[in-house]
Structures are given as C-alpha cells and as structure tokens.
Design a protein around this motif. Structure first.
Motif, PDB file in Angstrom:
ATOM      1  N   LEU A 211       0.824  -1.203   0.000  1.00  0.00           N
ATOM      2  CA  LEU A 211       0.000   0.000   0.000  1.00  0.00           C
ATOM      3  C   LEU A 211       0.864   1.261   0.000  1.00  0.00           C
ATOM      4  N   SER A 212       1.955   1.245   0.749  1.00  0.00           N
ATOM      5  CA  SER A 212       2.861   2.396   0.789  1.00  0.00           C
ATOM      6  C   SER A 212       3.500   2.635  -0.574  1.00  0.00           C
ATOM      7  N   THR A 213       3.905   1.545  -1.234  1.00  0.00           N
ATOM      8  CA  THR A 213       4.529   1.668  -2.549  1.00  0.00           C
ATOM      9  C   THR A 213       3.540   2.195  -3.581  1.00  0.00           C
ATOM     10  N   LEU A 214       2.316   1.736  -3.516  1.00  0.00           N
ATOM     11  CA  LEU A 214       1.300   2.185  -4.466  1.00  0.00           C
ATOM     12  C   LEU A 214       1.012   3.676  -4.321  1.00  0.00           C
ATOM     13  N   VAL A 215       1.163   4.189  -3.110  1.00  0.00           N
ATOM     14  CA  VAL A 215       0.940   5.615  -2.870  1.00  0.00           C
ATOM     15  C   VAL A 215       2.116   6.450  -3.383  1.00  0.00           C
ATOM     16  N   SER A 216       3.325   5.925  -3.233  1.00  0.00           N
ATOM     17  CA  SER A 216       4.517   6.716  -3.530  1.00  0.00           C
ATOM     18  C   SER A 216       5.068   6.511  -4.945  1.00  0.00           C
ATOM     19  N   GLU A 217       4.666   5.418  -5.610  1.00  0.00           N
ATOM     20  CA  GLU A 217       5.213   5.096  -6.929  1.00  0.00           C
ATOM     21  C   GLU A 217       4.090   4.979  -7.968  1.00  0.00           C
ATOM     22  N   GLN A 218       4.465   5.166  -9.234  1.00  0.00           N
ATOM     23  CA  GLN A 218       3.523   4.961 -10.328  1.00  0.00           C
ATOM     24  C   GLN A 218       3.599   3.489 -10.736  1.00  0.00           C
ATOM     25  N   ILE A 219       2.636   2.706 -10.276  1.00  0.00           N
ATOM     26  CA  ILE A 219       2.605   1.271 -10.550  1.00  0.00           C
ATOM     27  C   ILE A 219       1.493   0.987 -11.559  1.00  0.00           C
ATOM     28  N   ASP A 220       1.796   0.150 -12.556  1.00  0.00           N
ATOM     29  CA  ASP A 220       0.821  -0.163 -13.602  1.00  0.00           C
ATOM     30  C   ASP A 220       0.115  -1.493 -13.377  1.00  0.00           C
ATOM     31  N   LEU A 221       0.766  -2.416 -12.657  1.00  0.00           N
ATOM     32  CA  LEU A 221       0.181  -3.746 -12.433  1.00  0.00           C
ATOM     33  C   LEU A 221       0.778  -4.318 -11.150  1.00  0.00           C
ATOM     34  N   MET A 222      -0.044  -5.052 -10.409  1.00  0.00           N
ATOM     35  CA  MET A 222       0.424  -5.650  -9.159  1.00  0.00           C
ATOM     36  C   MET A 222       0.273  -7.165  -9.197  1.00  0.00           C
TER      37      MET A 222
END
Length: 232
Positions: free
Chosen positions: A42-53
């Motif tokens: 969740l922290s990474t999704l807030v701080s980084e531009q992620i296209d797929l998990m």
C-alpha cells in the motif's frame, strides 16, 4: 530483450518465489519493485507509479484479500493474484473482490508472463474503450453504436440478453468474470445466486458464436469460478 514501460509491483513474502518472479520480469524487460508485506504494498502504491500488481494472498501482516479491496477503492490497475490457495471459492472471492486474474503456485515463467501481457492489453484497452464504437476478438466483433454483433463479417441475430452478456465480456476482454459478478450485472443485484439462467443464456450464445460449443474459442469456462472472453 524488449524494454517495457509498465512498472510492476511484486507483493510476495517468500524470497525464493519473489526472486523467481523478479528474474522472470527482468528477462522480459519489465521494470519492477518488490515488497514482502501488505503494508509495504500500500505504501509503494501511494509513492510510486505502478501499472500492475502481482499479489500473494498469504502475507505476514494482513491478508492479501484486504489489499485488493483497499486498492479497488481508488484504482483500477490490473491485479493478478499469485497464491498457493487453489480452492475455487478462494479464487472466486479474490476475483469478486476486484482481482483481474488468479495464478496458482507453482507456475512457470511462461504462464506468468502470458497472464501479465493479457492484463496489460486489457489495461491499455480500458483507457479508450468508452470512445470506441466497436471491438473485435478474432472473427467476433461487436458494434456498440448499432447494437450489432458480427461473426466473420456476417451479422448475428442475438437476443437483448445475449447482446448484454457479450457487451459485458467485451468490456472485460481477457479478464475472468465470476458467475456471481455476471449474474449481478446481467440480472440485477436483487436476482439472487441461482446460476441456471446464466448457464442457459451462455449455452444459447455459444451455439451462435462458436463453431464447436463443446470446445469454445471465444468465451472460455474457468471451472468453478466463471468465464472469460479469450484475448488474442
């Protein structure tokens, strides 16, 4: 090796599997980040531009199913569950919570990358799908403006319910849709959980679009979970 722009987040607490997935993505040219916890995801999704998990369900801090629900409150990014839980009810629960696909461990790099490519194609389509007047998979095409369906350029007669079902699949090309989700979307939230009407509708539609309904080319059955419109 092709360089891809789509950044992938790997959420996996098993270091061996995490390293295997990381190596597979690196070989395929995908940029990626890794974490071993739900909170880290969740922290990474807030701080980084992620296209797929890529998401494991059995995380040490809290269940991956909760991650899916939280992400779906604000994002439609593709989520592929990668889990050792192989029960149909677990798969259906993850998909109903908002996951796009479900890959059961153990799996090969080939299968993993194929699922990722399908999810990314779906992601790119989704950005402009509302502006598109028609979509096609192989010889099957739907014209949203005219409310018409074509198979190998020949117009097909479909009932309103069959057309609505096809629209639902074309809006989710390559994505597994659970029977619960399809019933709710086609028949309404108050219809209940009976799937007999859906099975009858599906059989009728397959007779019209499939050369061999027993071995469908377009709408594939995900046993115990639901259905998927095949992605080319």
């Amino acid at each position: 090796m092709e360089n891809r722009n789509e950044k992938i987040l790997i959420v996996e607490d098993d270091s061996q599997i995490r390293n295997f997935i990381s190596y597979s993505l690196k070989q395929a040219g995908f940029p990626y980040l890794t974490t071993g916890t739900a909170q880290g995801a969740l922290s990474t999704l807030v701080s980084e531009q992620i296209d797929l998990m890529l998401l494991d369900l059995g995380l040490p801090d809290f269940d991956g199913m909760e991650v899916i629900k939280k992400v779906r409150e604000w994002s439609e990014m593709p989520i592929i569950v990668v889990s050792a839980r192989d029960q149909d009810k677990e798969k259906a629960a993850a998909l109903d919570s908002g996951a796009d696909d479900y890959l059961t461990k153990p799996f090969s790099a080939t299968e993993l990358l194929a699922r990722i490519r399908v999810a990314i194609r779906h992601l790119h389509r989704a950005g402009g799908i509302k502006q598109q007047t028609s979509l096609a998979v192989g010889g099957l095409r739907i014209d949203f403006d005219k409310h018409l369906v074509y198979l190998d350029d020949a117009e097909l007669h479909t009932t309103p319910m069959e057309y609505n079902l096809l629209v639902l699949f074309f809006r989710n090309i390559g994505k597994v849709l659970t029977t619960k989700y399809i019933v709710k979307e086609i028949y309404g939230a108050g219809y209940g959980t009976d799937t007999q009407a859906l099975r009858t509708l599906m059989a009728s539609l397959r007779r019209k679009i499939e050369k061999n309904p027993a071995k469908p080319r377009y709408i594939l059955t995900e046993i115990g979970v639901g259905y998927r419109l095949a992605d080319e």
